[in-house]
Design a protein around this motif. Structure first.
Motif, PDB file in Angstrom:
ATOM      1  N   LEU A 231       0.833  -1.208   0.000  1.00 48.29           N
ATOM      2  CA  LEU A 231       0.000   0.000   0.000  1.00 48.29           C
ATOM      3  C   LEU A 231       0.867   1.258   0.000  1.00 48.29           C
ATOM      4  CD1 LEU A 231      -2.964   0.928   0.079  1.00 48.29           C
ATOM      5  CD2 LEU A 231      -2.784   1.029   2.567  1.00 48.29           C
ATOM      6  N   GLY A 232       2.000   1.187   0.721  1.00 49.67           N
ATOM      7  CA  GLY A 232       2.926   2.318   0.716  1.00 49.67           C
ATOM      8  C   GLY A 232       3.472   2.600  -0.669  1.00 49.67           C
ATOM      9  N   SER A 233       3.728   1.520  -1.442  1.00 52.70           N
ATOM     10  CA  SER A 233       4.202   1.687  -2.824  1.00 52.70           C
ATOM     11  C   SER A 233       3.080   2.154  -3.743  1.00 52.70           C
ATOM     12  CB  SER A 233       4.784   0.375  -3.355  1.00 52.70           C
ATOM     13  OG  SER A 233       5.935   0.020  -2.632  1.00 52.70           O
ATOM     14  N   VAL A 234       1.864   1.641  -3.496  1.00 51.40           N
ATOM     15  CA  VAL A 234       0.713   2.045  -4.312  1.00 51.40           C
ATOM     16  C   VAL A 234       0.484   3.552  -4.188  1.00 51.40           C
ATOM     17  CG1 VAL A 234      -1.823   1.903  -4.457  1.00 51.40           C
ATOM     18  CG2 VAL A 234      -0.456  -0.183  -4.330  1.00 51.40           C
ATOM     19  N   PHE A 235       0.822   4.102  -3.033  1.00 53.29           N
ATOM     20  CA  PHE A 235       0.616   5.539  -2.834  1.00 53.29           C
ATOM     21  C   PHE A 235       1.392   6.376  -3.849  1.00 53.29           C
ATOM     22  CE2 PHE A 235       1.440   9.658  -0.878  1.00 53.29           C
ATOM     23  CZ  PHE A 235       0.143  10.037  -0.582  1.00 53.29           C
ATOM     24  N   LEU A 236       2.452   5.796  -4.422  1.00 58.30           N
ATOM     25  CA  LEU A 236       3.223   6.511  -5.440  1.00 58.30           C
ATOM     26  C   LEU A 236       2.350   6.918  -6.632  1.00 58.30           C
ATOM     27  CD1 LEU A 236       6.429   4.264  -5.456  1.00 58.30           C
ATOM     28  CD2 LEU A 236       6.222   6.525  -4.455  1.00 58.30           C
ATOM     29  N   THR A 237       1.197   6.248  -6.801  1.00 61.15           N
ATOM     30  CA  THR A 237       0.313   6.589  -7.924  1.00 61.15           C
ATOM     31  C   THR A 237      -0.347   7.951  -7.732  1.00 61.15           C
ATOM     32  OG1 THR A 237      -1.557   5.446  -6.880  1.00 61.15           O
ATOM     33  CG2 THR A 237      -0.236   4.180  -8.448  1.00 61.15           C
ATOM     34  N   VAL A 238      -0.434   8.438  -6.486  1.00 56.80           N
ATOM     35  CA  VAL A 238      -1.154   9.706  -6.260  1.00 56.80           C
ATOM     36  C   VAL A 238      -0.223  10.839  -5.817  1.00 56.80           C
ATOM     37  CG1 VAL A 238      -3.338   8.561  -5.761  1.00 56.80           C
ATOM     38  CG2 VAL A 238      -1.799   9.107  -3.869  1.00 56.80           C
ATOM     39  N   THR A 239       1.082  10.607  -5.824  1.00 55.33           N
ATOM     40  CA  THR A 239       1.993  11.704  -5.483  1.00 55.33           C
ATOM     41  C   THR A 239       1.839  12.806  -6.531  1.00 55.33           C
ATOM     42  OG1 THR A 239       3.747  10.586  -6.703  1.00 55.33           O
ATOM     43  CG2 THR A 239       3.705  10.258  -4.315  1.00 55.33           C
ATOM     44  N   GLY A 240       1.759  14.024  -6.071  1.00 54.62           N
ATOM     45  CA  GLY A 240       1.505  15.141  -6.983  1.00 54.62           C
ATOM     46  C   GLY A 240       0.088  15.660  -6.884  1.00 54.62           C
ATOM     47  N   ALA A 241      -0.763  14.975  -6.107  1.00 56.68           N
ATOM     48  CA  ALA A 241      -2.155  15.422  -5.964  1.00 56.68           C
ATOM     49  C   ALA A 241      -2.244  16.798  -5.312  1.00 56.68           C
ATOM     50  CB  ALA A 241      -2.949  14.398  -5.149  1.00 56.68           C
ATOM     51  N   GLU A 242      -1.275  17.121  -4.434  1.00 61.89           N
ATOM     52  CA  GLU A 242      -1.280  18.436  -3.765  1.00 61.89           C
ATOM     53  C   GLU A 242      -1.267  19.587  -4.770  1.00 61.89           C
ATOM     54  OE1 GLU A 242      -1.037  19.784  -0.419  1.00 61.89           O
ATOM     55  OE2 GLU A 242      -1.966  17.865   0.020  1.00 61.89           O
ATOM     56  N   ALA A 243      -0.663  19.335  -5.935  1.00 57.37           N
ATOM     57  CA  ALA A 243      -0.552  20.402  -6.942  1.00 57.37           C
ATOM     58  C   ALA A 243      -1.912  20.841  -7.466  1.00 57.37           C
ATOM     59  CB  ALA A 243       0.320  19.932  -8.098  1.00 57.37           C
ATOM     60  N   LEU A 244      -2.921  19.963  -7.356  1.00 54.93           N
ATOM     61  CA  LEU A 244      -4.246  20.328  -7.857  1.00 54.93           C
ATOM     62  C   LEU A 244      -4.789  21.565  -7.144  1.00 54.93           C
ATOM     63  CD1 LEU A 244      -4.060  17.260  -8.799  1.00 54.93           C
ATOM     64  CD2 LEU A 244      -6.526  17.288  -8.690  1.00 54.93           C
ATOM     65  N   THR A 245      -4.644  21.593  -5.824  1.00 56.02           N
ATOM     66  CA  THR A 245      -5.128  22.762  -5.085  1.00 56.02           C
ATOM     67  C   THR A 245      -4.103  23.879  -5.117  1.00 56.02           C
ATOM     68  OG1 THR A 245      -4.268  21.825  -3.017  1.00 56.02           O
ATOM     69  CG2 THR A 245      -6.567  21.404  -3.527  1.00 56.02           C
ATOM     70  N   ALA A 246      -2.818  23.534  -5.079  1.00 57.73           N
ATOM     71  CA  ALA A 246      -1.777  24.561  -5.014  1.00 57.73           C
ATOM     72  C   ALA A 246      -1.773  25.445  -6.251  1.00 57.73           C
ATOM     73  CB  ALA A 246      -0.411  23.905  -4.832  1.00 57.73           C
ATOM     74  N   ASP A 247      -2.193  24.907  -7.384  1.00 59.23           N
ATOM     75  CA  ASP A 247      -2.129  25.672  -8.633  1.00 59.23           C
ATOM     76  C   ASP A 247      -3.457  26.278  -9.059  1.00 59.23           C
ATOM     77  OD1 ASP A 247       0.613  25.558  -9.569  1.00 59.23           O
ATOM     78  OD2 ASP A 247       0.336  23.413  -9.608  1.00 59.23           O
ATOM     79  N   MET A 248      -4.434  26.255  -8.158  1.00 56.10           N
ATOM     80  CA  MET A 248      -5.729  26.833  -8.507  1.00 56.10           C
ATOM     81  C   MET A 248      -5.625  28.298  -8.920  1.00 56.10           C
ATOM     82  SD  MET A 248      -8.895  25.624  -6.182  1.00 56.10           S
ATOM     83  CE  MET A 248      -8.037  25.699  -4.626  1.00 56.10           C
ATOM     84  N   GLY A 249      -4.762  29.041  -8.237  1.00 53.27           N
ATOM     85  CA  GLY A 249      -4.649  30.464  -8.511  1.00 53.27           C
ATOM     86  C   GLY A 249      -4.094  30.764  -9.882  1.00 53.27           C
ATOM     87  N   HIS A 250      -3.408  29.793 -10.465  1.00 56.54           N
ATOM     88  CA  HIS A 250      -2.770  30.034 -11.751  1.00 56.54           C
ATOM     89  C   HIS A 250      -3.672  29.665 -12.929  1.00 56.54           C
ATOM     90  CE1 HIS A 250       0.390  30.438  -8.980  1.00 56.54           C
ATOM     91  NE2 HIS A 250       0.664  29.157  -8.860  1.00 56.54           N
ATOM     92  N   PHE A 251      -4.538  28.678 -12.723  1.00 52.70           N
ATOM     93  CA  PHE A 251      -5.331  28.193 -13.860  1.00 52.70           C
ATOM     94  C   PHE A 251      -6.835  28.252 -13.633  1.00 52.70           C
ATOM     95  CE2 PHE A 251      -1.229  25.999 -13.864  1.00 52.70           C
ATOM     96  CZ  PHE A 251      -0.765  26.385 -15.110  1.00 52.70           C
ATOM     97  N   GLY A 252      -7.256  28.308 -12.380  1.00 54.10           N
ATOM     98  CA  GLY A 252      -8.683  28.283 -12.107  1.00 54.10           C
ATOM     99  C   GLY A 252      -9.159  26.866 -11.847  1.00 54.10           C
ATOM    100  N   ARG A 253     -10.244  26.769 -11.106  1.00 51.24           N
ATOM    101  CA  ARG A 253     -10.760  25.464 -10.690  1.00 51.24           C
ATOM    102  C   ARG A 253     -11.267  24.641 -11.880  1.00 51.24           C
ATOM    103  NH1 ARG A 253     -14.785  27.193  -7.124  1.00 51.24           N
ATOM    104  NH2 ARG A 253     -13.228  27.450  -5.504  1.00 51.24           N
ATOM    105  N   PHE A 254     -12.024  25.277 -12.761  1.00 55.26           N
ATOM    106  CA  PHE A 254     -12.668  24.517 -13.844  1.00 55.26           C
ATOM    107  C   PHE A 254     -11.665  23.904 -14.827  1.00 55.26           C
ATOM    108  CE2 PHE A 254     -14.903  24.218 -17.981  1.00 55.26           C
ATOM    109  CZ  PHE A 254     -15.814  23.222 -17.633  1.00 55.26           C
ATOM    110  N   PRO A 255     -10.658  24.669 -15.322  1.00 53.35           N
ATOM    111  CA  PRO A 255      -9.692  24.051 -16.251  1.00 53.35           C
ATOM    112  C   PRO A 255      -8.959  22.860 -15.648  1.00 53.35           C
ATOM    113  CG  PRO A 255      -9.535  26.438 -16.371  1.00 53.35           C
ATOM    114  CD  PRO A 255     -10.440  26.130 -15.214  1.00 53.35           C
ATOM    115  N   ILE A 256      -8.629  22.926 -14.335  1.00 54.25           N
ATOM    116  CA  ILE A 256      -7.924  21.806 -13.685  1.00 54.25           C
ATOM    117  C   ILE A 256      -8.840  20.587 -13.633  1.00 54.25           C
ATOM    118  CG2 ILE A 256      -6.930  20.984 -11.512  1.00 54.25           C
ATOM    119  CD1 ILE A 256      -5.868  23.811 -11.043  1.00 54.25           C
ATOM    120  N   ARG A 257     -10.107  20.801 -13.254  1.00 57.66           N
ATOM    121  CA  ARG A 257     -11.053  19.679 -13.200  1.00 57.66           C
ATOM    122  C   ARG A 257     -11.290  19.094 -14.595  1.00 57.66           C
ATOM    123  NH1 ARG A 257     -15.438  22.217  -8.867  1.00 57.66           N
ATOM    124  NH2 ARG A 257     -14.492  21.313  -6.995  1.00 57.66           N
TER     125      ARG A 257
END
Length: 645
Positions: A231-257
């Motif tokens: 499970l610890g290794s499987v978590f590698l599939t979602v690393t980078g998820a933090e960037a979804l919220t961190a970059d909202m100010g640059h692109f907007g919520r809708f384009p990211i979704r």
């Protein structure tokens, strides 16, 4: 927190930038990290699934865990829920800290500590992401037919180091020019990995059954400790998820979704399905031959041999883009931390005249390069390094979820029951992943924890030390009205021009005024006491930035407010703050008085002596406040005293 673009996206911006351009930009910057996970995530998870060869239950279990991690963690938690918790369009852990602080009436105790821990762990992530992703792409050269077997581990390390050193060396030029290529290259990358996966699903069509969560649950329940390690290794599939919220100010919520649902998620799912089907076909061959199946570099081996080299080159470009996003994220986070008073001032270089988010911080750049270089040399291959990756990211996710609870309960005024109903399931998933990754501390997980602990220590000492310094500076200070009354009895000599006294305390008399009167025995014709404050919002509009208060004919008090993502320009904003009808500031007759205290350590007061030494080092090496505030060096007068801390 990746500042490859800048400025909050609102309805007006949507008209300036087409939705397609914003979506393609988001694909390059926001999803670079999570998009390179297929290079190593499935391989590493299968590697840990069995000591005696890979089994069918492991392939289905790992694939099911990977898919449901993408659905629950990325899609439900980040894309659907956390992207609603924005601070005037901005996201990320420190934006959440500012929001939570607004909800409880100030950054207090536990909330401030959470923000500091989240920020500190991000630096651990910022060191590991470039090292792991670029190294895993370069390792693909081992799969090139006729050449791969002759490529040694040292050659791979050398190529990786050359790429990484070049990447960090060009940071000072900014990313404005090349960032236009990020989106298109990553679109090609996602189409390629999706197509590659779709091509191989026919190898074992029943692999689509892995979408049923019972495979994930049964694998975890029947494998005990091995299940948790996987499970610890499987978590590698979602690393980078933090960037979804961190970059909202640059692109907007809708384009990211839109980018996530239209391209990124389908491409990732297809690729993991393809790797699973490819592994199942390999398992059938191994069983027919009567041998155990060992893990392989499934991602690169899936591609036809004639496409292997182009795929390796494309993977290299994708990992460089993922690394770039994390590096610029570290700059952005540092800028926010400085503005929020969590770190000492550092030199921040604007790399694009038209974009305030395009910044470069030399000190952070070279510290990150040193960390990345040490990781590559120490771990030597991506499998060893993968053990170090998850802890930093899971730790940041736990912090993000805890801060989100404060925001929904205190700021959004949700009832406690409703807040817990939403947050507890997310927090449970985060803690399960965190627990699974903690098992790998000895294998390398200590690296991001050590980096995070070091940064936390620096933040803690700096915040406490600044508090002690402020208390010392404000001991026995009089008000400006009291000073004016004293000066009326014994008027000093007057000189033409304007004196601007920088002070953290707008109510008291800055020590620089008293030093000027004591040593120079003069008072300027106009005296402004200036305080620069950081608000809990990303950006403060220019027309709301200044507060000008007249104390008497000698003194006026000015407060300039900046958002935690604004770059201060004190001379320009101070000039704009002068009310109509008053004489404007003349840059040639305006002097800025800056306090430059000399700190000395003491066993008996203030901080413990070892913390004193660190505080003094940080203070001595902090970037000149005048330069940080963009005050011309030839207009600065530095005055100070010795303070015992």
């Amino acid at each position: 927190m990746h500042d490859t673009h800048s400025g909050s996206v609102d309805s007006q911006d949507i008209h300036k930038h087409s939705l397609a351009a914003l979506t393609i930009g988001a694909i390059g910057v926001v999803f670079g990290d999570i998009g390179t996970s297929p290079l190593y995530a499935f391989r590493e998870a299968l590697h840990h699934s069995s000591t005696s060869g890979i089994q069918e239950a492991a392939i289905f279990g790992v694939l099911s865990l990977a898919l449901w991690s993408l659905i629950l963690v990325v899609t439900v938690k980040y894309v659907i829920f956390l992207m609603r918790a924005d601070n005037d369009g901005e996201g990320g852990v420190l934006a959440l800290l500012a929001l939570a602080g607004r909800g409880i009436g100030g950054r207090k105790g536990a909330v401030l500590a959470l923000g500091a821990v989240g920020a500190a762990l991000f630096y651990g992530d910022a060191i590991i992401t470039p090292a792991l992703s670029v190294l895993s792409a370069v390792e693909g050269t081992k799969t090139i037919p006729g050449i791969g077997e002759n490529i040694s581990e040292q050659v791979i390390i050398n190529i990786t180091l050359v790429i990484l050193i070049a990447l960090f060396a060009i940071q000072f030029r900014g990313t404005a020019a090349v960032s236009k290529l990020f989106g298109p290259i990553c679109v090609v990358w996602f189409l390629a990995i999706g197509g590659l996966g779709a091509m191989h699903i026919s190898d074992y069509p029943s692999i689509l059954g892995a979408l049923s969560p019972h495979h994930a649950v049964s694998f975890l329940t029947s494998n005990g400790m091995i299940g948790l390690i996987v499970l610890g290794s499987v978590f590698l599939t979602v690393t980078g998820a933090e960037a979804l919220t961190a970059d909202m100010g640059h692109f907007g919520r809708f384009p990211i979704r839109l980018a996530w649902f239209a391209l990124v998620f389908p491409a990732l799912a297809l690729n993991y399905f393809g790797q699973g089907a490819f592994a199942m076909a390999a398992l059938r061959e191994a069983q027919a031959a009567g041998i155990a199946l060992e893990t392989r570099d499934w991602f690169f081996l899936m591609s036809p041999e004639f496409l292997r080299v182009p795929l390796i080159i494309l993977a290299g470009l994708a990992t460089i883009i993922a690394s770039q996003a994390v590096i610029t994220g570290a700059y952005s986070l540092t800028q926010q931390a400085i503005q929020l008073g969590l770190l000492p001032r550092m030199k921040i270089v604007q790399t694009s005249p038209g974009s305030s988010g395009q910044i470069y911080i030399p000190a952070i750049n070279w510290m990150l390069l040193l960390g990345v270089w040490l990781l590559v040399v120490q771990f030597r291959n991506s499998s060893s390094m993968a053990s170090a990756y998850g802890i930093a990211v899971t730790g940041t996710m736990v912090v993000t979820t805890c801060l989100a609870f404060v925001v929904v309960h205190k700021l959004w005024k949700w009832s406690l029951a409703k807040s817990l109903l939403v947050i507890v399931p997310f927090l449970t998933i985060d803690f399960i992943f965190f627990g699974a990754n903690i098992l790998r501390v000895v294998d390398g997980g200590w690296v991001p924890l050590a980096v995070g602990a070091f940064i936390c220590l620096i933040i803690w000492i700096w915040v406490r030390g600044k508090r002690v310094i402020d208390e010392k500076e404000n001991e026995g200070t009089m008000t400006l009205a009291e000073l004016a009354a004293t000066l009326a009895k014994r008027p000093p000599s007057r000189v033409d021009g304007t004196a601007v006294y920088l002070s953290a305390n707008p109510d008291g008399v800055p020590g620089t005024i008293l030093h000027n009167l004591k040593h120079n025995r003069v008072l300027h014709a106009r005296n402004l006491v200036l305080t620069v404050r950081t608000s809990g919002v990303p950006h403060v509009p220019a027309d709301q930035r200044a507060e000008y208060t007249i104390v008497n004919e000698d003194f006026a008090r000015v407060i300039l407010r900046y958002g935690f993502m604004d770059t201060p320009d004190v001379p320009n904003d101070l000039a704009a703050a002068i009310p109509k009808g008053m004489d404007k500031l003349n840059p040639m007759t305006t002097s800025y008085f800056v306090g430059r205290n000399v700190l000395s350590a003491s066993k008996d007061e203030g901080l413990p002596i070892w913390q004193d030494m660190i505080l003094i080092f940080l203070q001595r090496n902090a970037y000149n406040p005048a330069e940080f505030f963009q005050i011309p060096s030839n207009r600065i007068v530095a005055l100070g005293a010795q303070l015992v801390v």
